[in-house]
Enzyme design. Structure first.
Site, PDB file in Angstrom:
ATOM      1  N   GLU A   1       0.866  -1.191   0.000  1.00  0.00           N
ATOM      2  CA  GLU A   1       0.000   0.000   0.000  1.00  0.00           C
ATOM      3  C   GLU A   1       0.899   1.237   0.000  1.00  0.00           C
ATOM      4  OE1 GLU A   1      -3.560   0.601  -0.121  1.00  0.00           O
ATOM      5  OE2 GLU A   1      -2.564   2.535  -0.439  1.00  0.00           O
TER       6      GLU A   1
ATOM      7  N   ASP B   1      -6.539   1.913  -9.184  1.00  0.00           N
ATOM      8  CA  ASP B   1      -6.888   3.199  -9.773  1.00  0.00           C
ATOM      9  C   ASP B   1      -7.222   3.011 -11.257  1.00  0.00           C
ATOM     10  OD1 ASP B   1      -7.012   5.769 -10.669  1.00  0.00           O
ATOM     11  OD2 ASP B   1      -5.253   6.465  -9.531  1.00  0.00           O
TER      12      ASP B   1
ATOM     13  N   LYS C   1      -7.767   8.279 -18.282  1.00  0.00           N
ATOM     14  CA  LYS C   1      -7.248   8.966 -19.478  1.00  0.00           C
ATOM     15  C   LYS C   1      -6.412   7.995 -20.318  1.00  0.00           C
ATOM     16  CE  LYS C   1      -8.137  13.506 -18.589  1.00  0.00           C
ATOM     17  NZ  LYS C   1      -9.323  13.326 -17.763  1.00  0.00           N
TER      18      LYS C   1
ATOM     19  N   ASP D   1     -15.006  -1.913  -9.579  1.00  0.00           N
ATOM     20  CA  ASP D   1     -16.372  -1.495  -9.900  1.00  0.00           C
ATOM     21  C   ASP D   1     -16.359  -0.680 -11.186  1.00  0.00           C
ATOM     22  OD1 ASP D   1     -14.973   0.625  -8.877  1.00  0.00           O
ATOM     23  OD2 ASP D   1     -16.705   1.547  -7.897  1.00  0.00           O
TER      24      ASP D   1
ATOM     25  N   GLU E   1     -13.085  -2.373   2.173  1.00  0.00           N
ATOM     26  CA  GLU E   1     -13.870  -1.261   2.743  1.00  0.00           C
ATOM     27  C   GLU E   1     -14.622  -0.541   1.626  1.00  0.00           C
ATOM     28  OE1 GLU E   1     -10.561  -1.505   3.429  1.00  0.00           O
ATOM     29  OE2 GLU E   1     -10.440  -1.689   5.613  1.00  0.00           O
ATOM     30  N   TYR E   2     -13.888  -0.277   0.563  1.00  0.00           N
ATOM     31  CA  TYR E   2     -14.441   0.457  -0.573  1.00  0.00           C
ATOM     32  C   TYR E   2     -15.655  -0.281  -1.135  1.00  0.00           C
ATOM     33  CZ  TYR E   2     -14.561   2.552  -5.231  1.00  0.00           C
ATOM     34  OH  TYR E   2     -14.960   3.175  -6.376  1.00  0.00           O
TER      35      TYR E   2
END
Ligand code: PLP
Length: 631
Positions: A71, A120, A124, A156, A195-196
């Site tokens: 992380e 992430d 772009k 997601d 968590e996300y």
């Protein structure tokens, strides 16, 4: 969501020294020591561990595994370390960094599995190379993973997910499991939420997950290939061409009367000569240069489209909206149906006894295959397994292409009965209306299957299908008009609404333009001529009926002899082929070659082309096959 900076971070980190690995490159090649010391056997990497919900539950659930959690956000990582300490876990270490090149941290084949959670998306285009699933990263994962190691990627973000699938295929890796709606499918059983995921999955997009790994033998291919493999397994030699090549050599050496070449998928007379309908031949010879030389419209000439619908549907007048797009052979129809009604990474569904080209078409486009058992223990159509597989796939996919090859299935000669069709329709009508299903009836052999009206009796039933099911016919002129080499066919949809029909024509025309452009015009003109000339049409029908009867007699002769000698075969109803189930089809086919009999091994048995051998040879064959089986 931006995480607030934690004050006195260095001080706090000092309390977690035993969990921290600041220089993972120093451990390269030696991770196993740590794994052993922790009493574990497997080594797993979790990239982007966040606040540690996932890693702490995972490590607790699997004490046999050792986890390296990475992380780059140090404040967030602190929370993760707190969780691990609270739980008293000793099988986790943390790397407070972002990954750049994992081959700096691990030697080849050192890792058992990698988890990439909600990385992430970097939407772009110019950032594509930085995404954690860019092919340059996948190459690293592939190197550090063991042979059977798996990467589990969860997101997601639809764009990132579709990008990832393309990258997996471009890198020739194997997809083991894929779902675009993880929380509502059976794969969710082993899922641990981050968590996300727990917070945001109920608000927005479905969670998607793919598990992938190395392809077997991948290294060898990569070392020797100039071409891109793109997720395909390309054999060195086409099996059928190989066998038929040996059959031809045997005929040249021993004479055709002493060899049985039952491999050819075209109609031959008793002497082994190609049958061409003379009425069709006449129509071909009547073509003017402009009729065969000019480009045809992408979807086919108007007269062809009208004629081919009549040829496919017979007397049946559909209530809905009929869309037609020409294709070069039934093969092109199947390709376009899969391309437009499934997504890369999806599986299409077909029966286990099927034409092997289906799988190749799907592989070529980054799709895969799922099969259902075509027959149950009593030899009836296996509706139960069909239902199970439809539901299984629709739990993990939003769309599904189903190919059913009937009547006169290749390789078995089986045709679905009206009751079988009622069952198929009942199963499909009970699927989730939000899912989209394309039901493709591959009717390549329909005109050699039996009575022209009876074999089309299933068509009106398709109208009973709910609006989330689109019936499509892949109708080929190859067999019907003895037009194999002319590459002429059509994909026909029977849509409930004009919109779905128009979209069908639009998307299939686009695909056609992007792959073969327009189809040969000559055969289209011939078929239009036949249907505009009742006298010619009657001759074509009559001639074909004669050959159909010849075929049926050959099939029944084989059946009779099989029954006499006690050879079990798959129920034959008509068409070019019949099949004998067996344990080791390759071995049986090889054994038969020893007595100059050439058949084609499929997955579940050997296929006999009754289209290419005389009735006398059909009678001889069952005993020879039985002997090969017993040997
Ligand atoms: N479907 C099946 C089951 C087949 O066996 C074939 C050809 O052998 C086809 C479709 C398509 O044939 P073509 O592309 O020659 O029309």
């Amino acid at each position: 969501m931006r995480q607030r900076k934690v004050k006195n971070l260095e001080e706090k980190y000092a309390k977690y020294e035993e969990f921290l690995v600041y220089h993972p490159e120093a451990c390269k090649g030696n991770w196993q020591e740590r794994v052993r010391k922790a009493g574990c056997t497997g080594l797993y990497l979790v990239v982007g561990c966040g606040k540690g919900k996932f890693i702490s539950e995972m490590a607790e659930r699997h004490p046999e595994n050792f986890y390296i959690a990475v992380e780059g956000n140090r404040s967030v990582l602190l929370r993760a370390m707190e969780k691990i300490r609270e739980k008293g876990l000793t099988n986790v270490v943390f790397v407070p960094d972002f990954i750049v090149d994992l081959t700096d941290w691990f030697r080849d084949e050192e890792v058992d599995g990698i988890y990439l959670n909600f990385s992430d998306p970097l939407p772009k285009n110019y950032s594509a190379k930085k995404r954690l699933t860019h092919r340059s990263k996948l190459v690293q994962y592939e190197r550090i993973l063991k042979d059977d190691g798996i990467v589990t990627f969860k997101t997601d973000n639809t764009g990132l997910f579709e990008f990832t699938i393309q990258e997996i295929l471009a890198n020739d890796m194997k997809i083991h499991e894929l779902t675009r709606d993880l929380h509502h499918c059976e794969y969710n059983e082993d899922n641990i939420m981050t968590e996300y995921e727990a917070k945001f999955s109920t608000l927005g997009e479905n969670i998607k997950r793919v598990k992938f790994g190395r392809r077997e033998g991948r290294k060898k291919m990569a070392d020797t290939s100039f071409a891109a493999y793109n997720g395909r397994t390309v054999p060195k030699e086409d099996k059928i061409f190989g066998i038929s090549g040996r059959a031809k050599a045997a005929i040249a050496a021993k004479g055709k009367e002493n060899v049985i070449n039952a491999t050819i998928g075209a109609l031959l007379d008793d002497e082994g000569k190609l049958i061409v309908l003379s009425s069709v031949d006449e129509a071909v010879k009547s073509l003017t240069p402009a009729e065969y030389a000019e480009y045809a419209p992408i979807a086919g000439t108007p007269a062809f489209k009208e004629a081919i619908v009549k040829a496919a549907l017979g007397d049946y007048q559909p209530k809905g909206y009929v869309g037609v797009v020409a294709s070069p052979g039934g093969t092109g129809s199947l390709r376009n149906a899969i391309a437009n009604y499934s997504c890369p990474g999806d599986k299409f569904l077909t029966h286990d006894w099927h034409w092997t080209t289906y799988k190749n078409i799907a592989m070529e486009m980054g799709r895969d295959e799922e099969t259902f058992d075509m027959f149950d223990a009593k030899g009836n159509f296996n509706l139960e397994d069909f239902e199970y597989k439809v539901n299984k796939l629709l739990r993990i996919q939003d769309r599904l292409v189903i190919i059913i090859n009937t009547p006169a299935n290749n390789p078995t000669g089986y045709s679905l009965s009206d009751e079988d069709w009622d069952g198929v329709i009942r199963v499909l009508n009970s699927t989730d209306p939000a899912k989209k299903v394309a039901l493709v009836a591959d009717v390549a052999y329909i005109d050699f299957a039996g009575d022209e009206k009876e074999v089309r009796s299933f068509l009106p039933k398709l109208e009973e299908l709910n609006s989330n099911i689109l019936p499509i016919l892949a109708y080929s002129a190859s067999k019907t008009f003895t037009f194999y080499g002319c590459r002429c066919a059509a994909t026909i949809c029977l849509a409930k609404t004009e919109e779905v029909r128009d979209e069908f024509v639009r998307v299939l025309s686009f695909s056609a333009r992007a792959s073969w452009s327009n189809c040969p015009r000559g055969p289209q003109e011939v078929i239009a001529k036949i249907y505009n000339n009742p006298e010619l049409l009657a001759r074509v029908d009559e001639e074909r009926a004669g050959f159909r009867n010849m075929l049926l007699s050959r099939g029944h002769a084989f059946e009779e002899e099989a029954a006499k000698v006690g050879l079990k075969m798959v129920p034959f109803r008509g068409g070019f082929f019949c099949s004998v189930p067996c344990e080791d089809p390759d071995a049986v086919s090889k054994k038969l070659e020893e007595v100059d009999v050439f058949v084609v091994p499929f997955t579940k048995g050997v296929r006999v082309s009754i289209a290419s051998i005389s009735e006398a040879k059909c009678r001889k064959l069952p005993k020879l096959i039985l002997e090969a089986l017993e040997a």
